[in-house]
Write a protein that holds these residues in place. Structure first.
Motif, PDB file in Angstrom:
ATOM      1  N   GLY A 110       0.836  -1.192   0.000  1.00  0.00           N
ATOM      2  CA  GLY A 110       0.000   0.000   0.000  1.00  0.00           C
ATOM      3  C   GLY A 110       0.874   1.246   0.000  1.00  0.00           C
ATOM      4  N   TRP A 111       1.141   1.800  -1.179  1.00  0.00           N
ATOM      5  CA  TRP A 111       2.054   2.929  -1.294  1.00  0.00           C
ATOM      6  C   TRP A 111       1.573   4.144  -0.525  1.00  0.00           C
ATOM      7  CZ3 TRP A 111       6.756   1.997  -2.278  1.00  0.00           C
ATOM      8  CH2 TRP A 111       7.104   0.928  -3.075  1.00  0.00           C
ATOM      9  N   THR A 112       0.267   4.320  -0.379  1.00  0.00           N
ATOM     10  CA  THR A 112      -0.217   5.468   0.376  1.00  0.00           C
ATOM     11  C   THR A 112       0.099   5.318   1.856  1.00  0.00           C
ATOM     12  OG1 THR A 112      -2.423   4.475   0.584  1.00  0.00           O
ATOM     13  CG2 THR A 112      -2.058   6.021  -1.244  1.00  0.00           C
ATOM     14  N   ARG A 113       0.399   4.101   2.283  1.00  0.00           N
ATOM     15  CA  ARG A 113       0.809   3.886   3.675  1.00  0.00           C
ATOM     16  C   ARG A 113       2.317   3.872   3.810  1.00  0.00           C
ATOM     17  NH1 ARG A 113      -2.800  -0.883   6.026  1.00  0.00           N
ATOM     18  NH2 ARG A 113      -0.756  -1.825   5.832  1.00  0.00           N
ATOM     19  N   VAL A 114       3.023   3.498   2.776  1.00  0.00           N
ATOM     20  CA  VAL A 114       4.484   3.404   2.815  1.00  0.00           C
ATOM     21  C   VAL A 114       5.134   4.783   2.720  1.00  0.00           C
ATOM     22  CG1 VAL A 114       6.512   2.563   1.556  1.00  0.00           C
ATOM     23  CG2 VAL A 114       4.561   1.053   1.938  1.00  0.00           C
ATOM     24  N   MET A 115       4.637   5.632   1.855  1.00  0.00           N
ATOM     25  CA  MET A 115       5.278   6.922   1.599  1.00  0.00           C
ATOM     26  C   MET A 115       5.380   7.803   2.844  1.00  0.00           C
ATOM     27  SD  MET A 115       6.531   6.578  -1.282  1.00  0.00           S
ATOM     28  CE  MET A 115       7.176   8.211  -1.505  1.00  0.00           C
ATOM     29  N   PRO A 116       4.334   7.955   3.671  1.00  0.00           N
ATOM     30  CA  PRO A 116       4.498   8.768   4.876  1.00  0.00           C
ATOM     31  C   PRO A 116       5.563   8.193   5.817  1.00  0.00           C
ATOM     32  CG  PRO A 116       2.173   8.409   4.445  1.00  0.00           C
ATOM     33  CD  PRO A 116       2.936   7.532   3.506  1.00  0.00           C
ATOM     34  N   ARG A 117       5.630   6.886   5.906  1.00  0.00           N
ATOM     35  CA  ARG A 117       6.631   6.251   6.756  1.00  0.00           C
ATOM     36  C   ARG A 117       8.036   6.486   6.210  1.00  0.00           C
ATOM     37  NH1 ARG A 117       2.645   1.318   7.372  1.00  0.00           N
ATOM     38  NH2 ARG A 117       1.659   1.971   9.289  1.00  0.00           N
ATOM     39  N   LEU A 118       8.178   6.372   4.914  1.00  0.00           N
ATOM     40  CA  LEU A 118       9.471   6.603   4.283  1.00  0.00           C
ATOM     41  C   LEU A 118       9.901   8.057   4.481  1.00  0.00           C
ATOM     42  CD1 LEU A 118      11.786   5.496   2.596  1.00  0.00           C
ATOM     43  CD2 LEU A 118      10.464   6.061   0.549  1.00  0.00           C
ATOM     44  N   GLY A 119       8.975   8.966   4.319  1.00  0.00           N
ATOM     45  CA  GLY A 119       9.261  10.380   4.551  1.00  0.00           C
ATOM     46  C   GLY A 119       9.691  10.630   5.990  1.00  0.00           C
ATOM     47  N   PHE A 120       8.996  10.002   6.930  1.00  0.00           N
ATOM     48  CA  PHE A 120       9.339  10.131   8.347  1.00  0.00           C
ATOM     49  C   PHE A 120      10.763   9.643   8.589  1.00  0.00           C
ATOM     50  CE2 PHE A 120       9.577   8.564  12.692  1.00  0.00           C
ATOM     51  CZ  PHE A 120       9.027   9.606  13.422  1.00  0.00           C
ATOM     52  N   ILE A 121      11.101   8.493   8.027  1.00  0.00           N
ATOM     53  CA  ILE A 121      12.441   7.914   8.209  1.00  0.00           C
ATOM     54  C   ILE A 121      13.504   8.821   7.599  1.00  0.00           C
ATOM     55  CG2 ILE A 121      13.941   5.992   7.535  1.00  0.00           C
ATOM     56  CD1 ILE A 121      11.396   4.196   7.850  1.00  0.00           C
ATOM     57  N   LEU A 122      13.247   9.368   6.423  1.00  0.00           N
ATOM     58  CA  LEU A 122      14.209  10.263   5.783  1.00  0.00           C
ATOM     59  C   LEU A 122      14.438  11.521   6.617  1.00  0.00           C
ATOM     60  CD1 LEU A 122      13.191   9.902   2.026  1.00  0.00           C
ATOM     61  CD2 LEU A 122      15.213   8.951   3.169  1.00  0.00           C
ATOM     62  N   VAL A 123      13.364  12.106   7.145  1.00  0.00           N
ATOM     63  CA  VAL A 123      13.498  13.292   7.998  1.00  0.00           C
ATOM     64  C   VAL A 123      14.250  12.916   9.273  1.00  0.00           C
ATOM     65  CG1 VAL A 123      12.229  14.984   9.395  1.00  0.00           C
ATOM     66  CG2 VAL A 123      11.496  14.479   7.054  1.00  0.00           C
ATOM     67  N   GLU A 124      13.943  11.753   9.829  1.00  0.00           N
ATOM     68  CA  GLU A 124      14.630  11.307  11.040  1.00  0.00           C
ATOM     69  C   GLU A 124      16.132  11.171  10.812  1.00  0.00           C
ATOM     70  OE1 GLU A 124      14.601   7.554  14.182  1.00  0.00           O
ATOM     71  OE2 GLU A 124      13.505   7.384  12.298  1.00  0.00           O
ATOM     72  N   VAL A 125      16.524  10.529   9.728  1.00  0.00           N
ATOM     73  CA  VAL A 125      17.944  10.339   9.429  1.00  0.00           C
ATOM     74  C   VAL A 125      18.630  11.690   9.245  1.00  0.00           C
ATOM     75  CG1 VAL A 125      19.558   9.441   7.702  1.00  0.00           C
ATOM     76  CG2 VAL A 125      17.683   8.007   8.521  1.00  0.00           C
TER      77      VAL A 125
END
Length: 182
Positions: free
Chosen positions: A12-27
């Motif tokens: 579910g890309w609509t669920r993956v993208m916010p998580r990926l964005g969160f991880i990128l901002v976190e890093v």
């Protein structure tokens, strides 16, 4: 009927993208904290992000959570400009209250536990930095008072409006800054 939420493989890309964005901002956040603040700033930031990563509220996976912690980097910038190591405390309280008010949207106990985890990390770091018992006691009392006040203010913010939470977090970190005069 076409399912636009998956790529045919069940993701579910609509669920993956916010998580990926969160991880990128976190890093990115942790890299900035490490380069410009060092390990203590990074550890406190990491604890805050871990606590946020497990906070899913009614407003979405992590919607608004980043707005409650990323501005804490302003304290890091002020530290770099002034060389004032005491600004680590308002930075920590910005993160602790951001985590607490976000987690408290789900249940007050989560706010206490997750905000308390950030404060605990701060206190352990201060012990490792050889802070005196008097300084540790003052910092702990102020941190607990600010965290309690922010959670109380958060409970009045019934709609969990992000603007209200940002205001709470900002005021909390400014109170931490003002407490440096003690």
């Amino acid at each position: 009927m076409v399912n636009h939420d998956t790529d045919g493989q069940g993701i579910g890309w609509t669920r993956v993208m916010p998580r990926l964005g969160f991880i990128l901002v976190e890093v990115l956040f942790l890299a900035i904290a490490h380069v410009f603040g060092g390990p203590p700033w990074t550890v406190v930031g990491m604890i805050a992000f871990v606590a946020l990563a497990f906070t899913q509220t009614s407003s979405g996976f992590r919607g608004g959570a980043l707005a409650l912690v990323v501005p804490s980097l302003l304290w890091l910038a002020l530290f770099r400009i002034t060389g004032n190591r005491e600004l680590f405390f308002p930075y920590t309280m910005f993160l602790a209250t951001g985590v607490a008010v976000r987690a408290a949207e789900r249940t007050p106990w989560l706010g206490i536990l997750r905000g308390g985890a950030v404060v605990t990390a701060f206190m352990i770091l201060r012990i490792l930095q050889n802070a005196t018992n008097r300084v540790l006691a003052v910092e702990l009392v102020i941190a607990v008072a600010i965290l309690a006040l922010s959670l109380m203010m958060g409970s009045w913010n019934r709609t969990h409006a992000i603007v209200g939470n940002i205001l709470i977090v900002t005021v909390s970190s400014l109170l931490a800054y003002a407490s440096l005069a003690l």
